[in-house]
Write a protein that holds these residues in place. Structure first.
Motif, PDB file in Angstrom:
ATOM      1  N   SER A  14      77.125  75.482  67.925  1.00  0.00           N
ATOM      2  CA  SER A  14      78.317  74.756  67.988  1.00  0.00           C
ATOM      3  C   SER A  14      78.595  73.947  69.145  1.00  0.00           C
ATOM      4  O   SER A  14      78.990  72.786  69.049  1.00  0.00           O
ATOM      5  N   PRO A  15      78.083  74.615  70.347  1.00  0.00           N
ATOM      6  CA  PRO A  15      78.194  73.421  71.553  1.00  0.00           C
ATOM      7  C   PRO A  15      77.420  72.212  71.425  1.00  0.00           C
ATOM      8  O   PRO A  15      77.665  71.247  71.773  1.00  0.00           O
ATOM      9  N   VAL A  16      76.038  72.261  70.897  1.00  0.00           N
ATOM     10  CA  VAL A  16      75.393  71.030  70.815  1.00  0.00           C
ATOM     11  C   VAL A  16      75.899  70.337  69.791  1.00  0.00           C
ATOM     12  O   VAL A  16      75.946  68.973  70.006  1.00  0.00           O
ATOM     13  N   GLY A  17      76.453  70.729  68.880  1.00  0.00           N
ATOM     14  CA  GLY A  17      77.099  69.994  67.714  1.00  0.00           C
ATOM     15  C   GLY A  17      78.361  69.607  68.199  1.00  0.00           C
ATOM     16  O   GLY A  17      78.703  68.208  68.029  1.00  0.00           O
ATOM     17  N   MET A  18      79.028  70.347  68.958  1.00  0.00           N
ATOM     18  CA  MET A  18      80.586  69.622  69.769  1.00  0.00           C
ATOM     19  C   MET A  18      80.128  68.593  70.628  1.00  0.00           C
ATOM     20  O   MET A  18      80.677  67.706  70.650  1.00  0.00           O
ATOM     21  N   LEU A  19      79.128  68.659  71.409  1.00  0.00           N
ATOM     22  CA  LEU A  19      79.098  67.633  72.421  1.00  0.00           C
ATOM     23  C   LEU A  19      78.265  66.259  71.798  1.00  0.00           C
ATOM     24  O   LEU A  19      78.815  65.371  72.361  1.00  0.00           O
ATOM     25  N   LEU A  20      77.433  66.404  70.888  1.00  0.00           N
ATOM     26  CA  LEU A  20      77.107  65.391  70.076  1.00  0.00           C
ATOM     27  C   LEU A  20      78.226  64.499  69.322  1.00  0.00           C
ATOM     28  O   LEU A  20      78.224  63.405  69.337  1.00  0.00           O
ATOM     29  N   ALA A  21      79.176  65.393  68.915  1.00  0.00           N
ATOM     30  CA  ALA A  21      80.290  64.809  68.054  1.00  0.00           C
ATOM     31  C   ALA A  21      81.096  64.133  69.075  1.00  0.00           C
ATOM     32  O   ALA A  21      81.572  63.062  68.766  1.00  0.00           O
ATOM     33  N   ARG A  22      81.284  64.514  70.195  1.00  0.00           N
ATOM     34  CA  ARG A  22      82.296  63.851  71.397  1.00  0.00           C
ATOM     35  C   ARG A  22      81.483  62.605  71.585  1.00  0.00           C
ATOM     36  O   ARG A  22      82.302  61.833  72.174  1.00  0.00           O
ATOM     37  N   GLN A  23      80.227  62.524  71.615  1.00  0.00           N
ATOM     38  CA  GLN A  23      79.736  61.325  71.950  1.00  0.00           C
ATOM     39  C   GLN A  23      79.831  60.190  70.899  1.00  0.00           C
ATOM     40  O   GLN A  23      79.227  59.189  70.928  1.00  0.00           O
ATOM     41  N   GLY A  24      80.299  60.534  69.651  1.00  0.00           N
ATOM     42  CA  GLY A  24      80.627  59.629  68.630  1.00  0.00           C
ATOM     43  C   GLY A  24      79.414  59.792  67.492  1.00  0.00           C
ATOM     44  O   GLY A  24      79.556  59.049  66.592  1.00  0.00           O
ATOM     45  N   HIS A  25      78.855  60.806  67.494  1.00  0.00           N
ATOM     46  CA  HIS A  25      77.713  60.762  66.708  1.00  0.00           C
ATOM     47  C   HIS A  25      78.293  61.806  65.259  1.00  0.00           C
ATOM     48  O   HIS A  25      78.842  62.539  65.558  1.00  0.00           O
ATOM     49  N   ARG A  26      77.625  61.234  64.123  1.00  0.00           N
ATOM     50  CA  ARG A  26      78.190  62.224  62.981  1.00  0.00           C
ATOM     51  C   ARG A  26      77.026  63.423  62.856  1.00  0.00           C
ATOM     52  O   ARG A  26      75.831  63.152  62.708  1.00  0.00           O
ATOM     53  N   VAL A  27      77.922  64.497  62.954  1.00  0.00           N
ATOM     54  CA  VAL A  27      77.172  65.753  62.901  1.00  0.00           C
ATOM     55  C   VAL A  27      77.545  66.721  61.822  1.00  0.00           C
ATOM     56  O   VAL A  27      78.687  66.752  61.655  1.00  0.00           O
ATOM     57  N   LEU A  28      76.745  67.599  61.280  1.00  0.00           N
ATOM     58  CA  LEU A  28      76.931  68.558  60.377  1.00  0.00           C
ATOM     59  C   LEU A  28      76.413  69.979  61.197  1.00  0.00           C
ATOM     60  O   LEU A  28      75.363  69.811  61.530  1.00  0.00           O
ATOM     61  N   VAL A  29      77.198  70.910  61.184  1.00  0.00           N
ATOM     62  CA  VAL A  29      76.913  72.294  61.797  1.00  0.00           C
ATOM     63  C   VAL A  29      77.068  73.461  60.491  1.00  0.00           C
ATOM     64  O   VAL A  29      78.133  73.185  59.851  1.00  0.00           O
ATOM     65  N   VAL A  30      75.978  74.093  60.281  1.00  0.00           N
ATOM     66  CA  VAL A  30      76.089  74.826  59.180  1.00  0.00           C
ATOM     67  C   VAL A  30      75.542  76.392  59.834  1.00  0.00           C
ATOM     68  O   VAL A  30      74.792  76.490  60.490  1.00  0.00           O
ATOM     69  N   ASP A  31      76.079  77.491  59.052  1.00  0.00           N
ATOM     70  CA  ASP A  31      75.916  78.845  59.399  1.00  0.00           C
ATOM     71  C   ASP A  31      76.080  79.827  58.174  1.00  0.00           C
ATOM     72  O   ASP A  31      76.976  79.318  57.504  1.00  0.00           O
ATOM     73  N   ARG A  32      75.308  80.606  58.194  1.00  0.00           N
ATOM     74  CA  ARG A  32      75.307  81.763  57.167  1.00  0.00           C
ATOM     75  C   ARG A  32      76.555  82.457  57.190  1.00  0.00           C
ATOM     76  O   ARG A  32      76.992  83.116  56.352  1.00  0.00           O
ATOM     77  N   ALA A  33      77.128  82.882  58.342  1.00  0.00           N
ATOM     78  CA  ALA A  33      78.230  83.582  58.434  1.00  0.00           C
ATOM     79  C   ALA A  33      79.465  82.687  58.426  1.00  0.00           C
ATOM     80  O   ALA A  33      79.586  81.627  58.176  1.00  0.00           O
ATOM     81  N   THR A  34      80.667  83.437  58.210  1.00  0.00           N
ATOM     82  CA  THR A  34      82.041  83.034  58.088  1.00  0.00           C
ATOM     83  C   THR A  34      82.770  83.628  59.377  1.00  0.00           C
ATOM     84  O   THR A  34      82.701  84.857  59.778  1.00  0.00           O
ATOM     85  N   PHE A  35      83.419  82.851  59.995  1.00  0.00           N
ATOM     86  CA  PHE A  35      83.943  83.087  61.217  1.00  0.00           C
ATOM     87  C   PHE A  35      85.338  83.588  61.103  1.00  0.00           C
ATOM     88  O   PHE A  35      86.066  82.704  60.169  1.00  0.00           O
ATOM     89  N   PRO A  36      85.896  84.651  61.846  1.00  0.00           N
ATOM     90  CA  PRO A  36      85.092  85.246  62.976  1.00  0.00           C
ATOM     91  C   PRO A  36      84.235  86.139  62.230  1.00  0.00           C
ATOM     92  O   PRO A  36      84.142  86.742  61.170  1.00  0.00           O
ATOM     93  N   SER A  37      83.000  86.340  63.144  1.00  0.00           N
ATOM     94  CA  SER A  37      81.913  87.160  62.811  1.00  0.00           C
ATOM     95  C   SER A  37      81.284  87.690  63.951  1.00  0.00           C
ATOM     96  O   SER A  37      81.037  87.209  64.863  1.00  0.00           O
ATOM     97  N   ASP A  38      81.050  88.905  63.657  1.00  0.00           N
ATOM     98  CA  ASP A  38      80.466  89.746  65.043  1.00  0.00           C
ATOM     99  C   ASP A  38      78.712  89.568  64.890  1.00  0.00           C
ATOM    100  O   ASP A  38      78.350  88.895  64.023  1.00  0.00           O
ATOM    101  N   THR A  39      78.367  89.823  65.984  1.00  0.00           N
ATOM    102  CA  THR A  39      76.616  89.656  66.155  1.00  0.00           C
ATOM    103  C   THR A  39      76.353  90.540  67.305  1.00  0.00           C
ATOM    104  O   THR A  39      77.170  90.772  68.149  1.00  0.00           O
ATOM    105  N   ILE A  40      74.981  91.081  67.262  1.00  0.00           N
ATOM    106  CA  ILE A  40      74.541  91.742  68.400  1.00  0.00           C
ATOM    107  C   ILE A  40      74.707  90.947  69.699  1.00  0.00           C
ATOM    108  O   ILE A  40      73.937  89.934  69.720  1.00  0.00           O
TER     109      ILE A  40
END
Length: 402
Positions: A14-40
């Motif tokens: 999410s941070p790398v996607g956020m930072l690229l989007a803030r610089q004006g790039h078209r970004v797709l971020v995908v994840d198998r989880a549905t948030f909120p989601s826990d992880t180890i």
């Protein structure tokens, strides 16, 4: 057509996607989880990681979850106790250990707010590779139709068992075998609001507060004890507490209430993988992983997500060739992480080298140098600076003359 597709939406993705989007790039971020989601996770974020969140405009949201601040640390090895805290680092004078259900959701929403498209509950089935270059992904939201998405770069931020790393055949070029396993859980009713990492004979216990008035308690033992340990987790868990911090074990039994199951962490070896190639890059645990004992994973994920975003931006804008920019990302990440990687691999054996034992003994009786130690842990000083021969000589000399 996207500029970048990021596979994995947690502490690196999410941070790398956020930072690229803030610089004006078209970004797709995908994840198998549905948030909120826990992880180890160890949950712990050092001051340098919190400074990243502040600079990204997300720290206030983390604090608003009610996670308590940590302003004192105790690290011990047998009878040696190092206690104190670092001076403010980048203006941050406390640390936090938020639940991942809270932190990761804030990061995902931060990516969305920046303009990135985020698809949750999405599984990548295949990388699209043409003439040796990764050009996109094929995947689907659960129950949905498989679709094809293309991008100028695909970034794997999908953890130690990275699909992207496997698909591109990313080779491991540094590997140090894992020494231990971890079990952790959450208790209510405890008075501990500080950070503890206490090492005994071949075992360790970690204690720190997290959200919802819970205390995370984690124990670590050598891998050869794993079969016996899991046969009676609760009693073995309490036995470690009694051996290392008996006063805490008493409170755990008399006042504590376990609020969750025991979570096992039998993690992989410490490693660095080849983290870039034609049309792809890796970040977070997909690229670089180490033992959780030092709790550096989240802060490292933030730092190197920011570094990767800078280099990818340079490649996308034509400021420099993408491959050259990505090679610099890997080189710089390896240089900056080297001291933390080496220190983690050394201390996670739960047996200190003679040199490190002498340093720990000296730190236990020298408050000023202990602050430097906690500054190294918090990110205000590099390992190379802290362990510089002249500094260690002064520390050991000051202790000998005291």
């Amino acid at each position: 057509m996207y500029d970048a597709i990021v596979v994995g939406a947690r502490c690196a993705g999410s941070p790398v996607g956020m930072l690229l989007a803030r610089q004006g790039h078209r970004v797709l971020v995908v994840d198998r989880a549905t948030f909120p989601s826990d992880t180890i996770s160890t949950h712990y974020i050092q001051q340098r990681g919190l400074a990243r969140l502040r600079d990204w405009g997300l720290l206030d949201q983390v604090i608003a979850t009610g996670v308590p601040p940590i302003g004192h640390m105790t690290v011990s090895y047998h009878d040696i106790v190092i206690s104190g805290f670092a001076e403010p680092i980048n203006g941050i004078d406390v640390t936090y250990a938020p639940r991942r259900t809270e932190l990761d959701t804030i990061l995902v929403e931060g990516a969305r707010a920046a303009g990135a498209e985020v698809r949750e509950n999405y599984t990548v089935r295949e990388l699209i590779i043409e003439d040796g270059v990764v050009v996109g992904i094929r995947g689907a939201v659960a129950g949905g139709e498989v679709t094809e998405e293309r991008a100028r770069i695909v970034i794997g931020a999908d953890g130690t068992n990275s699909f992207v790393a496997d698909a591109v055949g990313a080779e491991t070029y540094t590997k140090v075998g894992a020494e231990c396993f971890v079990y952790y859980t959450y208790y209510s009713g405890l008075s501990h609001t500080e950070f503890h990492s206490r090492i005994g004979a071949g075992q360790q216990i970690g204690i720190w507060p997290t959200n919802d008035d819970r205390t995370l308690v984690a124990v670590m033992r050598k891998l050869d004890a794993y079969p016996d340990f899991r046969g009676d987790v609760e009693n073995n868990f309490l036995s470690i507490a009694r051996d290392i911090v008996p006063e805490f074990a008493e409170e755990l039994v008399s006042k504590g209430k376990r609020e969750d199951r025991f979570y096992p962490m039998r993690y992989p070896d410490n490693y660095r993988r080849q983290s870039f190639g034609e049309g792809w890059a890796l970040v977070g645990d997909a690229a670089y992983h180490k033992d959780p004992l030092t709790g550096l994973g989240i802060s490292d994920a933030f730092d190197y997500a920011a570094l990767l975003a800078e280099r990818v931006h340079e490649g996308l804008t034509g400021e420099r060739p993408m491959t050259e920019a990505l090679a610099d990302y890997q080189r710089e990440r390896d240089e900056k992480s080297q001291s933390g990687f080496e220190f983690t691999c050394s201390i996670s054996t739960l047996e200190l080298t003679p040199q490190l034992l002498a340093v720990f003994r000296a730190l236990g009786s020298n408050e000023e140098y202990a602050k430097d130690f906690f500054a190294m842990i918090g990110g205000g000083m590099t390992g190379e600076e802290f362990f510089a021969p002249e500094r260690i000589a002064k520390l050991l000399g000051a202790t000998a003359s005291a």
